[in-house]
Motif scaffolding. Structure first.
Motif, PDB file in Angstrom:
ATOM      1  N   ARG A  30      -9.467  30.870 -27.214  1.00 16.98           N
ATOM      2  CA  ARG A  30     -10.112  31.283 -28.365  1.00 16.98           C
ATOM      3  C   ARG A  30     -11.381  32.089 -28.093  1.00 16.98           C
ATOM      4  NH1 ARG A  30     -10.327  25.791 -30.100  1.00 16.98           N
ATOM      5  NH2 ARG A  30     -12.246  25.827 -29.519  1.00 16.98           N
ATOM      6  N   MET A  31     -12.023  31.773 -26.809  1.00 19.50           N
ATOM      7  CA  MET A  31     -13.246  32.359 -26.531  1.00 19.50           C
ATOM      8  C   MET A  31     -12.623  33.862 -26.224  1.00 19.50           C
ATOM      9  SD  MET A  31     -16.209  32.556 -25.490  1.00 19.50           S
ATOM     10  CE  MET A  31     -16.889  31.025 -25.426  1.00 19.50           C
ATOM     11  N   VAL A  32     -11.573  34.009 -25.628  1.00 16.93           N
ATOM     12  CA  VAL A  32     -11.008  35.440 -25.193  1.00 16.93           C
ATOM     13  C   VAL A  32     -11.021  36.064 -26.470  1.00 16.93           C
ATOM     14  CG1 VAL A  32      -9.291  36.927 -24.185  1.00 16.93           C
ATOM     15  CG2 VAL A  32     -10.084  34.991 -23.242  1.00 16.93           C
ATOM     16  N   VAL A  33     -10.118  35.491 -27.590  1.00 19.90           N
ATOM     17  CA  VAL A  33     -10.055  36.063 -28.827  1.00 19.90           C
ATOM     18  C   VAL A  33     -11.402  36.783 -29.467  1.00 19.90           C
ATOM     19  CG1 VAL A  33      -9.272  35.839 -31.252  1.00 19.90           C
ATOM     20  CG2 VAL A  33      -7.866  34.933 -29.461  1.00 19.90           C
ATOM     21  N   ILE A  82     -14.162  37.168 -27.896  1.00 20.13           N
ATOM     22  CA  ILE A  82     -14.710  38.417 -26.823  1.00 20.13           C
ATOM     23  C   ILE A  82     -14.028  39.649 -27.554  1.00 20.13           C
ATOM     24  CG2 ILE A  82     -14.633  39.356 -24.701  1.00 20.13           C
ATOM     25  CD1 ILE A  82     -15.207  36.470 -23.828  1.00 20.13           C
ATOM     26  N   VAL A  83     -12.772  39.678 -27.345  1.00 22.40           N
ATOM     27  CA  VAL A  83     -11.964  40.781 -27.856  1.00 22.40           C
ATOM     28  C   VAL A  83     -12.457  41.309 -29.348  1.00 22.40           C
ATOM     29  CG1 VAL A  83      -9.770  41.673 -28.672  1.00 22.40           C
ATOM     30  CG2 VAL A  83      -9.842  40.429 -26.605  1.00 22.40           C
ATOM     31  N   GLY A  84     -12.639  40.459 -30.199  1.00 21.00           N
ATOM     32  CA  GLY A  84     -13.043  40.791 -31.428  1.00 21.00           C
ATOM     33  C   GLY A  84     -14.435  41.399 -31.312  1.00 21.00           C
ATOM     34  N   ALA A  85     -15.444  40.540 -30.707  1.00 25.84           N
ATOM     35  CA  ALA A  85     -16.889  41.273 -30.651  1.00 25.84           C
ATOM     36  C   ALA A  85     -17.024  42.524 -29.980  1.00 25.84           C
ATOM     37  CB  ALA A  85     -17.708  40.148 -29.961  1.00 25.84           C
ATOM     38  N   ALA A  86     -16.205  42.563 -28.662  1.00 27.45           N
ATOM     39  CA  ALA A  86     -16.017  44.193 -28.159  1.00 27.45           C
ATOM     40  C   ALA A  86     -15.480  45.230 -29.036  1.00 27.45           C
ATOM     41  CB  ALA A  86     -15.356  43.972 -26.818  1.00 27.45           C
ATOM     42  N   THR A  87     -14.394  44.686 -29.801  1.00 33.80           N
ATOM     43  CA  THR A  87     -14.002  45.841 -30.626  1.00 33.80           C
ATOM     44  C   THR A  87     -15.087  46.117 -31.787  1.00 33.80           C
ATOM     45  OG1 THR A  87     -11.953  44.863 -30.026  1.00 33.80           O
ATOM     46  CG2 THR A  87     -11.711  46.727 -31.582  1.00 33.80           C
ATOM     47  N   LEU A  88     -15.662  45.115 -32.210  1.00 29.39           N
ATOM     48  CA  LEU A  88     -16.447  45.576 -33.563  1.00 29.39           C
ATOM     49  C   LEU A  88     -17.377  46.568 -33.147  1.00 29.39           C
ATOM     50  CD1 LEU A  88     -19.459  44.129 -34.386  1.00 29.39           C
ATOM     51  CD2 LEU A  88     -18.082  41.955 -34.137  1.00 29.39           C
ATOM     52  N   LEU A  89     -18.062  46.236 -31.788  1.00 26.55           N
ATOM     53  CA  LEU A  89     -19.075  47.116 -31.495  1.00 26.55           C
ATOM     54  C   LEU A  89     -18.403  48.412 -31.009  1.00 26.55           C
ATOM     55  CD1 LEU A  89     -21.423  45.468 -28.630  1.00 26.55           C
ATOM     56  CD2 LEU A  89     -21.795  46.332 -31.096  1.00 26.55           C
ATOM     57  N   LEU A 138     -13.748  31.957 -33.496  1.00 26.72           N
ATOM     58  CA  LEU A 138     -14.667  31.050 -33.482  1.00 26.72           C
ATOM     59  C   LEU A 138     -14.035  29.563 -33.672  1.00 26.72           C
ATOM     60  CD1 LEU A 138     -17.237  32.735 -35.346  1.00 26.72           C
ATOM     61  CD2 LEU A 138     -17.455  32.134 -32.891  1.00 26.72           C
ATOM     62  N   GLY A 139     -12.701  29.418 -33.977  1.00 24.60           N
ATOM     63  CA  GLY A 139     -11.803  28.178 -33.982  1.00 24.60           C
ATOM     64  C   GLY A 139     -12.148  27.869 -35.468  1.00 24.60           C
ATOM     65  N   PRO A 140     -12.030  26.466 -35.709  1.00 20.65           N
ATOM     66  CA  PRO A 140     -11.924  25.939 -37.401  1.00 20.65           C
ATOM     67  C   PRO A 140     -13.036  26.296 -38.103  1.00 20.65           C
ATOM     68  CG  PRO A 140     -11.227  24.475 -35.731  1.00 20.65           C
ATOM     69  CD  PRO A 140     -11.843  25.346 -34.797  1.00 20.65           C
ATOM     70  N   VAL A 141     -14.373  26.678 -37.554  1.00 19.35           N
ATOM     71  CA  VAL A 141     -15.365  27.212 -38.490  1.00 19.35           C
ATOM     72  C   VAL A 141     -15.013  28.540 -39.020  1.00 19.35           C
ATOM     73  CG1 VAL A 141     -17.228  25.828 -37.481  1.00 19.35           C
ATOM     74  CG2 VAL A 141     -16.593  27.796 -36.483  1.00 19.35           C
ATOM     75  N   GLY A 142     -14.137  29.059 -38.199  1.00 16.20           N
ATOM     76  CA  GLY A 142     -14.369  30.642 -38.717  1.00 16.20           C
ATOM     77  C   GLY A 142     -12.814  31.198 -38.958  1.00 16.20           C
ATOM     78  N   TYR A 143     -11.644  30.334 -39.018  1.00 14.96           N
ATOM     79  CA  TYR A 143     -10.225  30.949 -39.380  1.00 14.96           C
ATOM     80  C   TYR A 143     -10.272  31.335 -40.754  1.00 14.96           C
ATOM     81  CZ  TYR A 143      -8.099  28.637 -35.299  1.00 14.96           C
ATOM     82  OH  TYR A 143      -7.750  28.161 -34.240  1.00 14.96           O
ATOM     83  N   ALA A 144     -10.685  30.553 -41.610  1.00 14.66           N
ATOM     84  CA  ALA A 144     -10.813  30.934 -43.208  1.00 14.66           C
ATOM     85  C   ALA A 144     -11.632  32.050 -43.345  1.00 14.66           C
ATOM     86  CB  ALA A 144     -11.201  29.728 -44.018  1.00 14.66           C
ATOM     87  N   PHE A 145     -12.704  32.270 -42.808  1.00 15.13           N
ATOM     88  CA  PHE A 145     -13.644  33.247 -43.176  1.00 15.13           C
ATOM     89  C   PHE A 145     -12.878  34.747 -42.618  1.00 15.13           C
ATOM     90  CE2 PHE A 145     -16.752  29.524 -43.316  1.00 15.13           C
ATOM     91  CZ  PHE A 145     -16.605  29.947 -44.803  1.00 15.13           C
ATOM     92  N   GLY A 196     -22.065  31.567 -29.178  1.00 17.62           N
ATOM     93  CA  GLY A 196     -21.997  31.498 -30.365  1.00 17.62           C
ATOM     94  C   GLY A 196     -23.132  32.692 -30.720  1.00 17.62           C
ATOM     95  N   VAL A 197     -24.457  32.370 -30.298  1.00 18.92           N
ATOM     96  CA  VAL A 197     -25.616  33.286 -30.603  1.00 18.92           C
ATOM     97  C   VAL A 197     -25.687  34.589 -30.230  1.00 18.92           C
ATOM     98  CG1 VAL A 197     -28.067  33.770 -29.691  1.00 18.92           C
ATOM     99  CG2 VAL A 197     -27.351  31.463 -30.332  1.00 18.92           C
ATOM    100  N   ILE A 198     -24.850  34.774 -28.541  1.00 13.11           N
ATOM    101  CA  ILE A 198     -24.468  36.222 -28.376  1.00 13.11           C
ATOM    102  C   ILE A 198     -23.491  37.006 -29.396  1.00 13.11           C
ATOM    103  CG2 ILE A 198     -23.369  37.582 -26.743  1.00 13.11           C
ATOM    104  CD1 ILE A 198     -24.372  35.632 -24.555  1.00 13.11           C
ATOM    105  N   PHE A 199     -22.460  36.222 -29.878  1.00 11.26           N
ATOM    106  CA  PHE A 199     -21.426  36.637 -30.942  1.00 11.26           C
ATOM    107  C   PHE A 199     -22.341  37.043 -31.991  1.00 11.26           C
ATOM    108  CE2 PHE A 199     -17.966  34.109 -28.748  1.00 11.26           C
ATOM    109  CZ  PHE A 199     -17.770  35.340 -27.861  1.00 11.26           C
TER     110      PHE A 199
END
Lengths: 99, 635
Positions: B287-290, B292-299, B332-339, B422-425
Motif C-alpha cells: 500500500r505504501m508503494v502504491v 508513493i507511486v501516486g504521490a510521485a506521479t502527481l508531482l 492510503l488504504g481503507p480511509v482512501g479507497y472510496a475517495f 501521511g503528513v508528507i503525502f
C-alpha cells in the motif's frame, strides 16, 4: 592323372580371363574373357565333383552354363545398341554414367 | 446475497455487436455507421442505468448481480467462467463508461464528420467500450485480463487511427509496448494467485487471502501480489515509471484522448487496486508503494504540465497527475479507497469536458495544437469557453465545483492516515494543487485571453451543435458532480460493502484549516500564472529556457532516460544477438553442411564412368575377402 592338374588349369584360365577383363577395351574381347572365367569355374566345379565322388558340382556347372547363355544374350544385345549409337565397341567410350 | 441477472452480458454484447458490424460491413456502413455506433453505446448506457437502478433497489448487503455466461476452463480444481459481476464498485464504473462514452460518441459525430474513416473510428470506439465493460464487470482476474488487453488493443488502434502519420504510428507502438510491461505484472499476479490459492475468481481469492489479523497466507506472497498488481496498474494508468506513453498518446483523435486517455481506460489501474483491496489491506508495504507511486506521479505530471505548449499534452500530463491523486487515495488504504474512486468519477466528467473543449479549439484553429498560436478565443467561442472554464474551475478545485470536494477528501485522507508518511503525502498533494492551479491557469490565459496570435488564414468559429451539447452535459457534471457524489448520493457509503468501512479518524490538522490551506494553494498557483502569462504578452515562439524550464520541457528527461537505459542497450543486445546468430549458430550449421558438401564433391570423383575401373575394384575386393578368409583359415 591327378585331378589337381585340372585345378591348376582352371586357375590359369581364370587369371587369363580376369586380366583380359581388366586390360582389354574391346567389349567383345571383354565378353569372351568373362566367358573364360565362367568356364574355368565350371571346370573347378566338375573337378571337385570328381574328387568328392558326388554329382553336386556337375549340376552346378549346368546351372552356370544356362546363366552364362542368358547373360550372353543380354550382353550382346547391349553391345549392339552401344555400337549403333557410338560406332565403337570400346568399353571406354560408354562412360557417361559417372559423377 | 447474490442475485443472478441474465441480462448483464448484454451490456458488453451491444457495443461488441456494434463494433463487429461496423468493422465487418465495410463501406456499405459508411452512411449510417456513426449512428449505429452511438446507438450501441447509448443502448448500453440505458441498460446500465436500468441494471444499476434495480441493484440500488435491493438492501445494501445483497447488491451483487452475477451473470454466468459460460464455463471457459474447467480443469481439475481450476474453474474459470466467463462470468460478469455487477456490484457497487462496477456499477459506478459502468455508469461512467457508458455515460461519458455515449456523450463522446455524440461529440465524435461532429468531430469526425469530414474524416473518410469515420465508420472505422466508431467501430474502434465501440470495441473499446465493450472491452472496458468486460474489464470492470469481470468476476475473475482472467476475464479482467481479457478486458485489460482488449482496452489496450482499442487504445493502440485509436492512437494509431491516423496511421499514415509516422508520429501517430510510433505513438501507438510506444503506448502498446509500455502497456505490455505493465501487463506482464498483472499476468504474473494471476499466475501467483493460481499457484498459491488454485483460484482466480474474486470471491475465491479474497476469501483465500483472508482479512488482516486472520490471514494464513505468507506476508511475502501478499506483498508480491500487491506489487505485481501495482505494476499492471502503473502501465495502464500511466504512473511512474511507465508514464511516458500518455503524452504521445495525444496523437490520436481528440475524442479518443477524452474517453480513453482521460476518463476511462487510464483509470483502470485505480479500479484494479480498489477491486483488489482485500490483498492491499493485508500488506502495509504494498500500500505504501502504491501511495508513493501516486504521490510521485502527481508531482511529476503537474511539473511537466507547466512547460508544454501543446494544449492536449498539458491536459494529458494533468490526467497523469490527477490519476496520481487517485492512486495516492487508494494507496492510503481503507480511509482512501472510496475517495480515490470518487475523484476518479468526478475527474472522468471534467477531464472529458476539458478534452472535448480542447478538441473544439483545435477544430477552430485548423488542427493547430500550439497554445502560443491561440489567444483571445473567449469571444469567438463562447460555449466552448464557458464549458471549458467550468471544467477548469472543477479541475483546480475551486469551491463549489466538483474537484474541490473530491480532491479535498484525498488530501484530508492523507492527513487522517497520520504519521510522518501521511503528513508528507498530504504536503505533496497540497503542493500538487499549487502546480495544478498554475498550469491550468496558464492554459486558460494562453488559449482564451490575451492578444490574438493566430496563424495566417485561421478563422476560428464556434463548434457545431452536436459538438456543443455533450460539453454542456459534462459541464453540469463539472459543476455539481463532486457535491452530488459525496454529499447527496453518498458514494462512499454506497461503496462500503466492497471497499470496507474506514476506521473513524481525525486529520492531524482540522478540516477547516486544510480547506483554507488548499484554497490558498489554488490562489497562489493561479496568481503566479497570472503574473507570468496574464499581464505580459506571450511570444509566438517559445523563449530560450534556463536549466529548470529546459528540463521540464524535456519531461524531466524521462524519454531520454528510457532511451538511454532501456532502448539503446536493448538495441545493442539485439544487434549482438543477431551477430551471434549469423556468425555463430548459422556459421556452425552452414559450416557442417559445407564440409560434407565439399568432401562428397571430392569423393564422387571416384565414379569415373570407366567400367574397367569398377571391375578392378570388384577384383580387389574379391582378393581382399579371399585373403582374409585364407588368413583366418591359417590362423
Amino acid at each position: 592323372m591327378s585331378p589337381t592338374a585340372y585345378l591348376y588349369l582352371a586357375a590359369i584360365l581364370f587369371s587369363i580371363g580376369s586380366v583380359g577383363v581388366l586390360v582389354r577395351r574391346n567389349a567383345i574381347v571383354v565378353f569372351m574373357c568373362v566367358e573364360l572365367m565362367l568356364n574355368s569355374v565350371n571346370l573347378t566345379l566338375v573337378t571337385f565333383s570328381r574328387i568328392n565322388g558326388t554329382l553336386d558340382g556337375q549340376i552346378y556347372a549346368f546351372f552356370v552354363m544356362v546363366v552364362a547363355a542368358a547373360e550372353v544374350v543380354v550382353g550382346l544385345a547391349i553391345l549392339m545398341t552401344v555400337y549403333r549409337t557410338r560406332r565403337s565397341a570400346s568399353v571406354d567410350d560408354a562412360n557417361l554414367l559417372k559423377y | 446475497m447474490v442475485t443472478t441477472s441474465p441480462l448483464l452480458w448484454l451490456l458488453v454484447g451491444l457495443p461488441l455487436l456494434g463494433s463487429a458490424i461496423l468493422l465487418l460491413a465495410g463501406r456499405r456502413a459508411d452512411a449510417w455507421g456513426h449512428w449505429l455506433g452511438t446507438g450501441a453505446a447509448a443502448a448500453s448506457f440505458v441498460l446500465g442505468v436500468a441494471q444499476v437502478m434495480s441493484l440500488a433497489s435491493k438492501p445494501a448487503d445483497s447488491r451483487t448481480f452475477i451473470d454466468n455466461v459460460y464455463n471457459l476452463v474447467s480443469v481439475g480444481s481450476l474453474h474459470v467462467d466467463v462470468a460478469f459481476r455487477l456490484d457497487q464498485l462496477s456499477a459506478v464504473f459502468v455508469l461512467l463508461i457508458t455515460g461519458v462514452g455515449s456523450l463522446i460518441h455524440v461529440y465524435s459525430i461532429g468531430y469526425m464528420a469530414h474524416d473518410p474513416g469515420r465508420r472505422r473510428f466508431f467501430g474502434y470506439l465501440n470495441l473499446f467500450v465493450a472491452a472496458m465493460l468486460v474489464l470492470v464487470l469481470a468476476d475473475n482476474y482472467v476475464l479482467l485480463y481479457v478486458g485489460w488487453e482488449g482496452v489496450g488493443l482499442a487504445s493502440y488502434l485509436l492512437i494509431g487511427y491516423w496511421y499514415h502519420k509516422p508520429t501517430a504510428a510510433t505513438a501507438a507502438k510506444k503506448a502498446f509496448i509500455m502497456n505490455r510491461v505493465g501487463d506482464v505484472g498483472l499476468a504474473l499476479a494471476i499466475f501467483l494467485m493460481f499457484q498459491q490459492f488454485g483460484k482466480v475468481d474474486f470471491t475465491g481469492v479474497f476469501s483465500a487471502v483472508g482479512v488482516p489479523g486472520a490471514s494464513n497466507v505468507a506476508h511475502g506472497v501478499v506483498t508480491a501480489l500487491g506489487l505485481l498488481l501495482l505494476l499492471g496498474a502503473c502501465g495502464k494508468s500511466a504512473q511512474l515509471p511507465l508514464q511516458a506513453w500518455l503524452a504521445d498518446a495525444m496523437e490520436g483523435p481528440t475524442p479518443v484522448s477524452a474517453l480513453i486517455h482521460a476518463a476511462t481506460m487510464v483509470t483502470a489501474g485505480v479500479y484494479l487496486v480498489a477491486r483488489s483491496n482485500p490483498i492491499f489491506n493485508l500488506s502495509e508495504g504494498a500500500r505504501m508503494v502504491v501511495a508513493i507511486v501516486g504521490a510521485a506521479t502527481l508531482l511529476y505530471g503537474a511539473i511537466i504540465g507547466t512547460a508544454y505548449d501543446d494544449i492536449k499534452k498539458v491536459l494529458a500530463s494533468s490526467t497523469m497527475s490527477q490519476i496520481g491523486y487517485m492512486m495516492l487515495g487508494v494507496g492510503l488504504g481503507p480511509v482512501g479507497y472510496a475517495f480515490g474512486i470518487i475523484h476518479l468519477l468526478a475527474h472522468g466528467f471534467f477531464k472529458a469536458g476539458l478534452f472535448l473543449g480542447a478538441g473544439s479549439v483545435m477544430h477552430a484553429m485548423n488542427d493547430d495544437v500550439d497554445m502560443r498560436r491561440y489567444g483571445a478565443l473567449r469571444k469567438v467561442m463562447p460555449w466552448t469557453f464557458g464549458t471549458f472554464a467550468l471544467g477548469y474551475l472543477a479541475l483546480i478545485g475551486v469551491p463549489p465545483f466538483s474537484g474541490f470536494f473530491t480532491k479535498d477528501k484525498i488530501i484530508e485522507a492523507a492527513f487522517v492516515k497520520g504519521g510522518t508518511s501521511g503528513v508528507i503525502f498530504g504536503v505533496i498533494a497540497l503542493f500538487g494543487v499549487v502546480l495544478t492551479a498554475f498550469y491550468m491557469t496558464r492554459l486558460m490565459l494562453m488559449t482564451f485571453f490575451g492578444e490574438k496570435r493566430w496563424a495566417d488564414g485561421v478563422h476560428p468559429h464556434e463548434a457545431p451543435t452536436v459538438m456543443v451539447w455533450p460539453k454542456v452535459v459534462l459541464a453540469f457534471g463539472s459543476v455539481a458532480g463532486g457535491f452530488l457524489l459525496i454529499h447527496v448520493i453518498h458514494v462512499q457509503t454506497w461503496l462500503e460493502p466492497v471497499l470496507g468501512t474506514p476506521a473513524e479518524g481525525k486529520p492531524v490538522l482540522s478540516t477547516i484549516v486544510l480547506t483554507v490551506i488548499g484554497l490558498l494553494a489554488i490562489a497562489g498557483g493561479a496568481g503566479a500564472a497570472y503574473m507570468l502569462f496574464g499581464r505580459r504578452a506571450i511570444p509566438v515562439t517559445a523563449p530560450a529556457a534556463g536549466v529548470l524550464v529546459g528540463a521540464t520541457r524535456q519531461q524531466l528527461y524521462a524519454d531520454s532516460f528510457n532511451e538511454g537505459v532501456f532502448m539503446r542497450p536493448g538495441q545493442y543486445l539485439t544487434r549482438a544477438l543477431v551477430y551471434a546468430d549469423n556468425r555463430g549458430i548459422d556459421g556452425g550449421v552452414n559450416g557442417i553442411a559445407a564440409f560434407f558438401g565439399g568432401t562428397s564433391g571430392r569423393l564422387r570423383r571416384l565414379q569415373t564412368g570407366f567400367v574397367r575401373s569398377y571391375a578392378l575394384s570388384v577384383f580387389a575386393g574379391a582378393v581382399v575377402i579371399t585373403a582374409a578368409l585364407l588368413l583366418v583359415r591359417v590362423a
